[in-house]
Write a protein that holds these residues in place. Structure first.
Motif, PDB file in Angstrom:
ATOM      1  N   UNK A  70     134.847  85.582  16.376  1.00 38.40           N
ATOM      2  CA  UNK A  70     135.090  85.796  14.942  1.00 38.40           C
ATOM      3  C   UNK A  70     136.456  85.242  14.539  1.00 38.40           C
ATOM      4  N   UNK A  71     137.138  84.637  15.505  1.00 40.59           N
ATOM      5  CA  UNK A  71     138.507  84.161  15.269  1.00 40.59           C
ATOM      6  C   UNK A  71     138.590  83.189  14.090  1.00 40.59           C
ATOM      7  N   UNK A  72     137.658  82.237  14.075  1.00 42.97           N
ATOM      8  CA  UNK A  72     137.683  81.228  13.011  1.00 42.97           C
ATOM      9  C   UNK A  72     137.588  81.912  11.637  1.00 42.97           C
ATOM     10  N   UNK A  73     136.716  82.910  11.559  1.00 44.61           N
ATOM     11  CA  UNK A  73     136.543  83.626  10.281  1.00 44.61           C
ATOM     12  C   UNK A  73     137.802  84.417   9.946  1.00 44.61           C
ATOM     13  N   UNK A  74     138.393  85.055  10.939  1.00 51.95           N
ATOM     14  CA  UNK A  74     139.583  85.882  10.688  1.00 51.95           C
ATOM     15  C   UNK A  74     140.731  84.995  10.208  1.00 51.95           C
ATOM     16  N   UNK A  75     140.841  83.814  10.832  1.00 52.13           N
ATOM     17  CA  UNK A  75     141.966  82.938  10.493  1.00 52.13           C
ATOM     18  C   UNK A  75     141.723  82.122   9.227  1.00 52.13           C
ATOM     19  N   UNK A  76     140.552  82.238   8.664  1.00 48.20           N
ATOM     20  CA  UNK A  76     140.199  81.451   7.479  1.00 48.20           C
ATOM     21  C   UNK A  76     141.076  81.799   6.261  1.00 48.20           C
ATOM     22  N   UNK A  77     141.405  83.095   6.116  1.00 50.62           N
ATOM     23  CA  UNK A  77     142.266  83.538   5.002  1.00 50.62           C
ATOM     24  C   UNK A  77     143.118  84.697   5.507  1.00 50.62           C
ATOM     25  N   UNK A  78     144.297  84.878   4.960  1.00 47.33           N
ATOM     26  CA  UNK A  78     145.186  85.947   5.442  1.00 47.33           C
ATOM     27  C   UNK A  78     144.554  87.319   5.292  1.00 47.33           C
ATOM     28  N   UNK A  79     143.849  87.506   4.185  1.00 42.98           N
ATOM     29  CA  UNK A  79     143.259  88.832   3.914  1.00 42.98           C
ATOM     30  C   UNK A  79     142.175  89.213   4.948  1.00 42.98           C
ATOM     31  N   UNK A  80     141.662  88.212   5.650  1.00 45.38           N
ATOM     32  CA  UNK A  80     140.547  88.478   6.564  1.00 45.38           C
ATOM     33  C   UNK A  80     140.918  89.367   7.753  1.00 45.38           C
ATOM     34  N   UNK A  81     142.233  89.440   8.061  1.00 44.07           N
ATOM     35  CA  UNK A  81     142.671  90.332   9.163  1.00 44.07           C
ATOM     36  C   UNK A  81     142.373  91.776   8.773  1.00 44.07           C
ATOM     37  N   UNK A  82     142.686  92.086   7.534  1.00 41.47           N
ATOM     38  CA  UNK A  82     142.435  93.441   7.032  1.00 41.47           C
ATOM     39  C   UNK A  82     140.911  93.693   7.000  1.00 41.47           C
ATOM     40  N   UNK A  83     140.197  92.673   6.583  1.00 41.22           N
ATOM     41  CA  UNK A  83     138.739  92.798   6.486  1.00 41.22           C
ATOM     42  C   UNK A  83     138.100  92.997   7.866  1.00 41.22           C
ATOM     43  N   UNK A  84     138.732  92.403   8.885  1.00 45.74           N
ATOM     44  CA  UNK A  84     138.231  92.557  10.256  1.00 45.74           C
ATOM     45  C   UNK A  84     138.275  94.037  10.646  1.00 45.74           C
TER      46      UNK A  84
END
Ligand code: BG6
Length: 484
Positions: A70-84
């Motif tokens: 899921x790394x690519x998705x997490x790194x796609x936008x900064x907010x995605x870390x929180x979404x993870x």
């Protein structure tokens, strides 16, 4: 031209119950697809993802295994870390052994706890087809087959027609056909669906789409990877059952099917079924199998399993009589590329035949549908070279690259298909009779090649030297990396 078309919609709260949740498919495809859908705000936060594992584990341990995928998705936008972190909070882990039934009580408690909400309960069987019967028994024993339950199973369904019939019986023991989603992820690929749009939302191509205008069709699905850690499974199946029986036959169906009256679940599947039933039984001279060098040492023993197959498919109906469909797929090919190439017939008369330099003008028109990567379409035409003097020709191309035309990421096939399951749309899933008809075509082929050792080919090449197209004066059109 850069288009922003999106059809994001929030799905109803659902339970995704992934049996075999720790396996390769779940980690590499299903869970990352769910995460992307979540990032697109399509998964309702009331939803649950219940991961059934054979071994005891916990969320942290499981999510650290999932993280690399899921790394690519997490790194796609900064907010995605929180979404993870939010996504992880939807996950619950249950220990379940489908063979012994151990752990069923815990799963039942968890699922039943919300079943009165009548939310879709999606059982995704991410397990070997030999375990499907056991998984069905477990679902039945736990009375988890509610009217709103849905079951997703992966290809290949069985290893021949009779085993597929047994699996179907098991499925029908607890579910009705409208609850069963047989995934062939090729049907979820953007360009594959676009094939239907191309043919049936335009008049231009469909008017040319027959044996009066088309000379031959080629379908190549080439992979650069070998069999890697799936060798145990792969050695039992080989390219014929792993790829041809499902993905490639489905592609043939979409190229060759008649237009259904409506884009309706059963009408589309009826038309695909007609194509499968019209496939002419194959002759021994119409198939070649290969194995990449080094396969046996990866396996640690001798094996006749094919990692490459090419064949000439004939469709016995008025539209396609006399048009060869050349099909090939293989592992350890020079590049990862899936393409459908439609070669049109040459013109009936050449008005330029008296010109001295008319070489390029003799090339046929071709429509190249690039399934992956660099999804797009290319139409090869002949044009006049600019300039005075005697008319000269050059091959030109109309290029439609989907990645250039759309400014957002094209969703992975599993994303689209999982959403269809939640929405109850079975159009892109195989019906049981399609699966059986595919085995009707494949079973005799498997029998025919059983005692033929595959021809060895060097990894990184396009498989064994062609022995099929040659007889018709055709050659393979190799995918090129120029659809940019
Ligand atoms: C799977 C096959 O169904 O499709 C694999 O089991 C193959 O052997 C894979 O590698 C190819 O899928 P894709 O989407 O990468 O073309």
């Amino acid at each position: 031209m850069n288009k922003q078309i999106s059809n994001n919609s929030l799905l109803v709260p659902s339970d995704f119950i992934i049996i075999g949740g720790g396996g390769d498919l779940s980690l590499r495809k299903i869970m990352p697809a769910l995460f992307w859908i979540f990032l697109d705000n399509q998964i309702n936060k009331e939803s649950r993802i219940i991961i059934c594992l054979r071994q005891k584990s916990n969320i942290e341990e499981y999510s650290s295994k999932l993280l690399p995928y899921c790394k690519e998705a997490i790194e796609n936008k900064t907010i995605n870390k929180k979404k993870w972190s939010e996504f992880k909070s939807l996950i619950q882990i249950v220990v379940l052994d489908v063979v012994s039934g151990e752990g069923l009580n815990n799963l039942s408690l968890l699922v039943n706890n919300k079943c009165n909400l009548k939310r879709p309960c999606i059982f995704y069987l991410s397990i070997a087809s030999s375990l499907i019967g056991d998984a069905c028994n477990v679902i039945k024993k736990g009375s988890l087959n509610f009217p709103q339950s849905r079951l997703v199973i992966e290809k290949p369904i069985g290893h021949n027609k009779s085993s597929a019939i047994i699996i179907n019986k098991k499925l029908y023991d607890i579910f009705e056909e409208h609850q069963i989603y047989r995934i062939d992820h090729y049907l979820g690929k953007e360009t594959v669906q676009n094939l239907m749009a191309l043919r049936f939302a335009n008049t231009f191509f469909e008017n040319q789409w027959d044996n009066k205008n088309i000379d031959n069709v080629q379908i190549t699905v080439a992979e650069t990877i070998g069999v890697e850690d799936r060798i145990g499974y792969y050695n039992e199946y080989g390219a014929i059952k792993d790829m041809l029986q499902n993905h490639l036959l489905q592609l043939i169906c979409l190229v060759a099917m008649e237009p259904p009256s409506y884009f309706d679940v059963d009408q589309v599947r009826d038309e695909k079924l007609r194509v499968l039933k019209a496939l002419k039984p194959l002759k021994e001279t119409e198939i070649q199998i290969g194995q990449y060098q080094g396969y046996e040492s990866e396996l640690g023993k001798r094996s006749n399993t094919e990692t490459f197959v090419s064949l000439e498919v004939c469709i016995e109906n008025w539209r396609w009589a006399g048009v060869p469909f050349y099909i090939r797929t293989g592992k350890k090919m020079p590049s990862r590329a899936s393409e459908i190439v439609i070669t049109f017939k040459k013109k009936p008369h050449d008005i330029f035949s008296k010109l001295k330099e008319n070489q390029a003008e003799d090339l046929p028109n071709r429509l190249i549908i690039r399934v992956q990567p660099q999804e797009g379409l290319k139409l090869q035409l002949i044009s006049k070279a600019p300039g005075a003097g005697e008319i000269k020709f050059f091959p030109s191309e109309l290029n439609l690259s989907f990645s250039d035309s759309f400014s957002y990421r094209l969703p992975d096939a599993y994303e689209r298909l999982l959403m269809d399951v939640v929405m109850g749309n079975q159009t892109l899933f195989m019906r049981s009779d399609e699966v059986l008809a595919a085995w009707d075509y494949i079973d005799p082929i498997v029998k025919m090649v059983k005692n033929n050792p595959p021809e060895l080919y060097v990894p990184g090449t396009s498989g064994p030297k062609d022995n099929i197209l040659l007889h018709n004066g055709h050659v393979w059109i190799d995918p090129k990396d120029d659809l940019k």
